[in-house]
Design a protein around this motif. Sequence first.
Motif, mmCIF file in Angstrom:
data_model
loop_
_atom_site.group_PDB
_atom_site.id
_atom_site.type_symbol
_atom_site.label_atom_id
_atom_site.label_comp_id
_atom_site.label_asym_id
_atom_site.label_seq_id
_atom_site.Cartn_x
_atom_site.Cartn_y
_atom_site.Cartn_z
ATOM 1 N N TYR A 161 24.872 43.408 48.304
ATOM 2 C CA TYR A 161 25.437 44.314 47.290
ATOM 3 C C TYR A 161 26.928 44.050 47.166
ATOM 4 O O TYR A 161 27.654 44.019 48.149
ATOM 5 C CB TYR A 161 25.196 45.775 47.685
ATOM 6 C CG TYR A 161 23.756 46.179 47.537
ATOM 7 C CD1 TYR A 161 23.273 46.657 46.324
ATOM 8 C CD2 TYR A 161 22.882 46.077 48.611
ATOM 9 C CE1 TYR A 161 21.938 47.021 46.179
ATOM 10 C CE2 TYR A 161 21.543 46.434 48.475
ATOM 11 C CZ TYR A 161 21.082 46.904 47.253
ATOM 12 O OH TYR A 161 19.767 47.260 47.115
ATOM 13 N N THR A 162 27.374 43.851 45.913
ATOM 14 C CA THR A 162 28.773 43.492 45.712
ATOM 15 C C THR A 162 29.320 44.149 44.443
ATOM 16 O O THR A 162 28.722 45.100 43.930
ATOM 17 C CB THR A 162 28.914 41.943 45.715
ATOM 18 O OG1 THR A 162 30.288 41.605 45.581
ATOM 19 C CG2 THR A 162 28.110 41.291 44.608
ATOM 20 N N ASP A 163 30.474 43.654 43.969
ATOM 21 C CA ASP A 163 31.113 44.299 42.819
ATOM 22 C C ASP A 163 30.734 43.662 41.483
ATOM 23 O O ASP A 163 31.323 43.972 40.455
ATOM 24 C CB ASP A 163 32.648 44.339 43.002
ATOM 25 C CG ASP A 163 33.236 42.960 43.242
ATOM 26 O OD1 ASP A 163 32.481 41.957 43.187
ATOM 27 O OD2 ASP A 163 34.448 42.866 43.508
ATOM 28 N N THR B 83 29.184 31.573 35.519
ATOM 29 C CA THR B 83 30.443 31.238 36.184
ATOM 30 C C THR B 83 31.113 32.554 36.527
ATOM 31 O O THR B 83 30.589 33.623 36.183
ATOM 32 C CB THR B 83 31.348 30.341 35.318
ATOM 33 O OG1 THR B 83 32.402 29.827 36.141
ATOM 34 C CG2 THR B 83 31.946 31.095 34.135
ATOM 35 N N ASP B 84 32.246 32.518 37.221
ATOM 36 C CA ASP B 84 32.895 33.762 37.627
ATOM 37 C C ASP B 84 33.205 34.629 36.399
ATOM 38 O O ASP B 84 33.998 34.240 35.542
ATOM 39 C CB ASP B 84 34.187 33.432 38.381
ATOM 40 C CG ASP B 84 34.806 34.671 39.024
ATOM 41 O OD1 ASP B 84 34.493 35.791 38.591
ATOM 42 O OD2 ASP B 84 35.603 34.492 39.962
ATOM 43 N N PRO B 85 32.577 35.803 36.285
ATOM 44 C CA PRO B 85 32.779 36.651 35.102
ATOM 45 C C PRO B 85 34.225 37.137 34.978
ATOM 46 O O PRO B 85 34.620 37.607 33.910
ATOM 47 C CB PRO B 85 31.813 37.821 35.308
ATOM 48 C CG PRO B 85 31.435 37.792 36.749
ATOM 49 C CD PRO B 85 31.601 36.383 37.228
ATOM 50 N N ARG B 86 35.004 37.003 36.038
ATOM 51 C CA ARG B 86 36.423 37.384 35.925
ATOM 52 C C ARG B 86 37.240 36.325 35.209
ATOM 53 O O ARG B 86 38.363 36.573 34.797
ATOM 54 C CB ARG B 86 37.024 37.626 37.308
ATOM 55 C CG ARG B 86 36.472 38.867 37.931
ATOM 56 C CD ARG B 86 37.095 39.134 39.289
ATOM 57 N NE ARG B 86 36.133 39.821 40.122
ATOM 58 C CZ ARG B 86 35.771 41.088 39.955
ATOM 59 N NH1 ARG B 86 36.335 41.804 39.023
ATOM 60 N NH2 ARG B 86 34.863 41.640 40.732
ATOM 61 N N VAL B 87 36.689 35.133 35.091
ATOM 62 C CA VAL B 87 37.419 34.052 34.413
ATOM 63 C C VAL B 87 36.873 33.843 33.004
ATOM 64 O O VAL B 87 37.626 33.631 32.061
ATOM 65 C CB VAL B 87 37.329 32.746 35.243
ATOM 66 C CG1 VAL B 87 37.856 31.556 34.463
ATOM 67 C CG2 VAL B 87 38.107 32.920 36.543
#
Length: 408
Positions: free
Chosen positions: A172-174, A181-185
Motif C-alpha cells: 500500500y502506497t501513495d 511511468t511515474d505519474p508525478r512526472v
Amino acid sequence: MAFYVQKYGGTSVGSTERIKNVAKKVAKFYAQGHQLVVVVSAMSGETNRLIALAHDIQENPDARELDVMVSTGEQVSIALLAMALMTLNVKAKSYTGSQVRILTDSTHTKARILSIDEARIRADLDAGFVVVVAGFQGVDEKGSITTLGRGGSDTTGVALAAALKADECQIYTDVDGIYTTDPRVVAEARRLNTITFEEMLEMASLGSKVLQLRSVEFAGKYKVKLRVLSSFEEGQGTLITFEEDENMEQAVISGIAFNRDEAKITVLGVPDHPGIAYQILGPVADANIDVDMIIQNVGHDGLTDFSFTVHRNEFKNTINILKEKIQPHIGARDVLGGDRIAKVSVVGVGMRSHAGIASKMFRVLAEEGINIQMIATSEIKISVVVDEKYMELAVRVLHKAFDLEQAL
Ligand code: ADP
Ligand code: ASP
Ligand code: MG
C-alpha cells in the motif's frame, strides 16, 4: 479467509492521523476474518532526518551505527500502529526485525535477508493477533542491527510473504498502482491492471522506485503474488503476473523508467589493444564499485575512448581510482566525467516480437534535439543516457510517441 502480508509506506503512516487510517483499513480486513501481518515504514521524512543527524556528527557515518539509528524510524511506526489497532479492539503486537529474527548478512546499510524465523509470528497469528513488523531492518549473526537499503520495507514485506506462504503480498502506497511511468512526472501516465514480473524487474532496476528492486527479485524467486495499491483509495491496484496472457493484446511498450542516479566517466586516448577494458574496469571492480553502461568507441590512430557509468555516490571515488591507478599505468590522455546525466528506458515484453522500437525511440528524441550519449539494450528494454536537463522532456515525448496514455 485469506492470509495477507500488507506493507504500508512512509507517506501512508506519515502522521498519527494517517496511522489511525491504516489501522482502520487493517481492522476491516481483520473483521472479515483474514489473517494479517502488517509491515510498516518509518513516517515519511524520518529516515532522511535520521541520516542527516548522523552526517552532522561524522562526515562518513559508521555504517553499523547508522543502522542502529535509522532502524529506529520503523520502530516508532510499528508501536504506534499496534496501539492504533488496540484502540479499535484488534489484538495486535509489534516486533522489530531482530525480534522476529530476520537474519541478514552483515553488509550494513544494504544487507540481504538470509532467513526468517516464522515461529513467533505464526504462534501470534494462530492466537488471533495482527502482527506488525518493522520494515527495512534485520539482524546479522553477530546480533548487530542491519538495514536493507532505501525503500527496503518492500523487501521485508515480500520476504515475509514468501517465508510465511501468504496468499498475497499487498504493497500500500501513495499511488493506486503501477503506472506506465511515474505519474508525478507525466500527468497522462496510466495505471496498469497487470504488469509482468519481467517488466517490473526491469522497471525497478532501471529506476522506478515504486518497488525496491530486491522485493521484485524475491517475488520472482518465491512466486509471491504481489500487488501494489493505494492506502488512501479503494481499488484493485496493479498485480504483478508471472505469465504473459496469450489472449490479451500485449502493448509493445509497457512503461518508461528513468533515473538520475548515475554518473558518466570517460577515459580518453586509451591504447586500443586487447585487455584494455579489463585494465580499466578491474581496479574499479576491486573497489566494489558497480559499473552499469559501457561504451568503447571505434579506435583511430591506435587510440580509443572508453566510457562507462557508475552510481553518483561512487563518482568521485571512481575518478580518483582512474587518475591515480589507471591513467599513468596505461598511458591514457585524460579522465573526464560528469554527473549531470539521466538514464531513460522503455520497457516491454512486446519488444521481443516487434522490430523498430529502438529506431522509433531514437527518432523521437532526435526530433526534440535531445542528444543520446550512450545506449544499452536487452530483449525487453532500450536505455539511453541523455543530459539530465532533458530527462523529463524525453520521458514525456516517449510516453506520447508510444501511445502509453491510451488504454488498449
Ligand atoms: P512508499 O513510501 O509507500 O514506499 P515510494 O515513494 O517508495 O512509496 O513509492 C511510490 C512512488 O513511486 C510514487 O509516489 C511515484 O511517484 C513513484 N513512482 C515511480 N515510478 C512509478 C510508476 N511507474 N508507477 C507508480 N509510481 C511510480
Ligand atoms: N524508511 C526506509 C526508507 O526511507 C525504508 C522504506 O521506507 O521502505 O528508505
Ligand atoms: Mg518505497
